[in-house]
Design an enzyme around this catalytic site. Structure first.
Site, PDB file in Angstrom:
ATOM      1  N   ASP A  15       0.814  -1.214   0.000  1.00 55.90           N
ATOM      2  CA  ASP A  15       0.000   0.000   0.000  1.00 55.90           C
ATOM      3  C   ASP A  15       0.848   1.265   0.000  1.00 55.90           C
ATOM      4  O   ASP A  15       0.449   2.295   0.534  1.00 55.90           O
ATOM      5  CB  ASP A  15      -0.959   0.016   1.219  1.00 55.90           C
ATOM      6  CG  ASP A  15      -1.672  -1.310   1.371  1.00 55.90           C
ATOM      7  OD1 ASP A  15      -2.261  -1.742   0.385  1.00 55.90           O
ATOM      8  OD2 ASP A  15      -1.604  -1.914   2.454  1.00 55.90           O
ATOM      9  N   HIS A  39      -4.409  -1.784  -5.720  1.00 54.32           N
ATOM     10  CA  HIS A  39      -3.804  -0.543  -6.182  1.00 54.32           C
ATOM     11  C   HIS A  39      -4.930   0.412  -6.492  1.00 54.32           C
ATOM     12  O   HIS A  39      -5.914   0.024  -7.106  1.00 54.32           O
ATOM     13  CB  HIS A  39      -3.007  -0.762  -7.474  1.00 54.32           C
ATOM     14  CG  HIS A  39      -1.801  -1.623  -7.273  1.00 54.32           C
ATOM     15  ND1 HIS A  39      -1.121  -2.209  -8.297  1.00 54.32           N
ATOM     16  CD2 HIS A  39      -1.161  -1.987  -6.146  1.00 54.32           C
ATOM     17  CE1 HIS A  39      -0.106  -2.892  -7.808  1.00 54.32           C
ATOM     18  NE2 HIS A  39      -0.109  -2.776  -6.507  1.00 54.32           N
TER      19      HIS A  39
END
Ligand code: IMP
Length: 461
Positions: free
Chosen positions: A34, A62
Site C-alpha cells: 500500500d 492498487h
C-alpha cells in the site's frame, strides 16, 4: 466452450541473435504494501510498451486517481489506463477468475478500454475452495485452544482471505492445481477439478464450507460459463514478452504486495505466499533479470501494515490515529484500518538492498503536514543490542525497539508543490535524510492522490 485456437503457435519465435533491451523498469514496494505503487506506475506507464504483473493475486489493491475518479485494481495491472501499453498478467500470478471478470467489467463500465489485457495461460487459478480454506485456517488459528501454553503461538496471519496461500500451495503440490490455460481444455479442467475435490474431501484439509463447494461438476459448469470471457485475453505471455524485449520495447514490472511480505525475505510467517520483490520478476514473468535497467523502490513517507506481524514503529496513539485519518489508511482490498507508524528506515534500507533499487519514490508526504516533529527509525535495540540490520524473522523483530532520529515537522499544505523547490525546508530535510540513510537517490515525490500531484526528480524513468 471451445478449445483455444493457439493462434500464437504459428507466430515466429523471437530472433535470439538480437540483443534484449535493458531499459525495463521494476516498481516494487519497500515496506508492507500500500505504498502507492499504482500511482507511480500509472504515471510512468505510457513510456513502456507493457506493464507486467508477476506475483500475488487479488490480495493486492492498487488505486489510481485521475479526473477526480478513483479506480481500484486488484489483479489488472495499473498500465490498463494507458492506451498504448499492454497490461500483462504473467505466469507467477494466482488469478481468481471470477474476481478478474468483475474487475474487467467494472473498468469497462467506467469507460476504460480493457482489450489490452493479456493473461498468461500458465497462471494458476484461485478456486472458491482456496478462499474457503484460507478463511477456515485463519479462523482456526484464532481459536483459543490454538493459542498454546508456551507463548510461541502466532495466532492468525491476518490474510486478505483471497485464497492466496492455499492457491500457491496447490501449485507447489501440482496434482490438483488448475491453470488458466485449462479453462480452454474442458477434459483437463474436468479431471483436475475432480482430483482437487476428491483430495480435499478425503484429506483433512480445513474447509468450513457447504458440501457443494467441493462439487467438481458444479465448479466445472461455473468455470465453463466464464471461460469465454477470459479466452480473448489468454496468450503465451512468455513469448510475447521476449519478442517485445528483442524488438527493443521496454517493459515495466509491477510488484504486488511488497518486500516485507515476501515469502522468502519478509517478516515470516506474517507474509504473503509469493516473491514480491524484484527478485521474483525473472521467475514470475519468465524474463531474464538483466533486462532491468532501473528498479524503483516505493516508500510511503511513514509506515503502515495490514494484518498481523511485528511492526517496530507502530504508533498506537493520537499521532498514529492522525496519520490513519489524514492518509485515509484503510485497505483497498479489505477495507481494514491499517496500522500506522513512523518511517522505519532500517526496514526500508534492507528492502532497498534486496531489490537493488536504483531510485526511490517517496509517497504521501503531504499526510505528514501539521505534525510538530517527524521521527524516523535508524536502528533497533534487540535484547540490549543495538543493530541497524533488519531481522526479517518475526520472532526476532517482535522484540525490536526502535531508535529514532527526530527531524522538524512542517505545517504547510504541500499538495500544490510541483518541484522540490516548492517544498518547505523541513520537508526537504526529511527527504534528504531518507536519501542519505538509504544511499539511493529519490526520483519521485508524491504530495497528493491525483496524477498531477507529483514531483519527478532527475529526468524520465
Ligand atoms: P495474503 O496475501 O492474503 O495471504 O495475506 C498475507 C499478509 O499479507 C496479510 O498480512 C495481508 O494483510 C498482507 N497483504 C497481502 N497483500 C497485501 C497488499 O497488497 N497490501 C498490504 N498488505 C497485503
Amino acid at each position: 466452450m471451445t478449445h483455444h485456437p493457439r493462434a500464437h503457435l504459428s507466430d515466429p519465435a523471437p530472433d535470439l541473435t538480437r540483443p534484449i533491451t535493458t531499459d525495463c523498469l521494476a516498481v516494487v514496494g519497500l515496506q508492507w504494501g500500500d505504498e502507492g505503487k499504482g500511482k507511480v506506475i500509472d504515471r510512468v506507464s505510457p513510456r513502456y510498451d507493457a506493464v507486467v504483473r508477476y506475483n500475488g493475486g487479488a490480495n493486492a489493491g492498487h488505486s489510481v486517481v485521475f479526473d477526480g475518479k478513483r479506480h481500484a485494481l486488484h489483479l489488472v495491472p495499473s498500465g490498463i489506463f494507458s492506451e498504448r501499453t499492454r497490461a500483462v498478467i504473467g505466469p507467477g500470478v494466482c488469478v481468481d477468475p471470477f474476481s478478474l471478470i468483475d474487475e474487467l467489467e467494472r473498468l469497462a463500465a467506467a469507460g476504460v478500454n480493457v482489450s489490452n489485457l493479456v493473461l498468461s495461460d500458465r497462471a494458476h487459478l484461485v478456486m472458491p475452495y482456496h478462499k474457503q480454506e484460507d478463511a477456515s485456517r485463519e479462523a482456526r488459528l484464532d481459536e483459543p485452544d490454538q493459542q498454546g501454553k508456551s507463548g510461541a503461538s502466532q495466532g492468525a496471519i491476518g490474510t486478505t482471505r483471497r485464497g492466496i496461500g492455499p492457491a500457491y500451495a496447490e501449485k507447489a503440490m501440482r496434482a490438483a492445481a488448475v491453470r488458466t490455460g485449462d479453462l480452454l481444455r474442458p477434459e483437463v479442467l474436468r479431471e483436475r477439478l475432480r482430483i482437487a475435490c476428491d483430495f480435499k474431501k478425503r484429506g483433512n484439509t480445513l474447509i468450513d464450507a457447504p458440501p457443494e463447494s467441493l462439487d467438481a461438476d458444479r465448479l466445472f459448469d461455473q468455470l465453463s460459463a466464464i471461460a469465454p470471457k477470459l479466452q480473448p485475453h489468454l496468450d503465451d505471455t512468455t513469448y510475447l514478452l521476449h519478442t517485445m524485449l528483442r524488438d527493443g520495447k521496454p517493459l515495466l514490472f509491477e510488484g504486488a504486495n511488497a518486500t516485507l511480505l515476501d515469502v522468502d525475505h519478509g517478516t515470516f510467517p506474517f507474509v504473503t505466499s509469493s516473491s514480491t520483490t524484484a527478485l521474483g520478476i525473472s521467475s514470475g514473468a519468465g524474463v531474464p533479470g538483466r533486462c532491468l535497467g532501473q528498479t524503483l523502490g516505493i516508500v510511503k513517507a511513514y509506515s503502515t501494515r495490514v494484518g498481523a506481524g511485528p511492526m517496530p514503529t507502530e504508533l498506537k496513539d493520537d499521532t498514529g490515529e492522525r496519520i490513519r485519518k489524514n492518509g485515509n489508511e484503510f485497505g483497498t482490498t479489505t477495507g481494514r484500518p491499517r496500522r500506522c507508524g513512523w518511517l522505519d528506515l532500517v526496514a526500508v534500507r534492507y528492502a532497498s538492498m534486496l531489490n537493488g533499487t536504483t531510485g526511490l519514490a517517496i509517497m504521501l508526504l503531504d499526510v505528514l503536514a501539521g505534525l510538530d516533529e517527524l521521527k524516523v527509525c535508524v536502528a533497533y535495540e534487540i535484547d540490549t543490542l543495538r543493530t541497524d540490520r533488519f531481522p526479517p524473522d518475526a520472532y526476532d523483530l517482535v522484540r525490536a525497539k526502535p531508535i529514532y532520529e527526530t527531524l522538524p515537522g512542517f505545517a504547510e499544505d504541500i499538495t500544490a508543490a510541483r518541484s522540490l523547490d516548492d517544498l518547505p525546508a523541513a520537508a526537504r530535510t526529511y527527504l534528504d535524510f531518507i536519501e542519505g540513510y538509504v544511499g539511493v537517490p529519490i526520483r519521485f515525490v508524491s504530495i497528493g492522490p491525483d496524477r498531477e500531484q507529483s514531483i519527478e526528480v532527475g529526468g524520465a524513468m
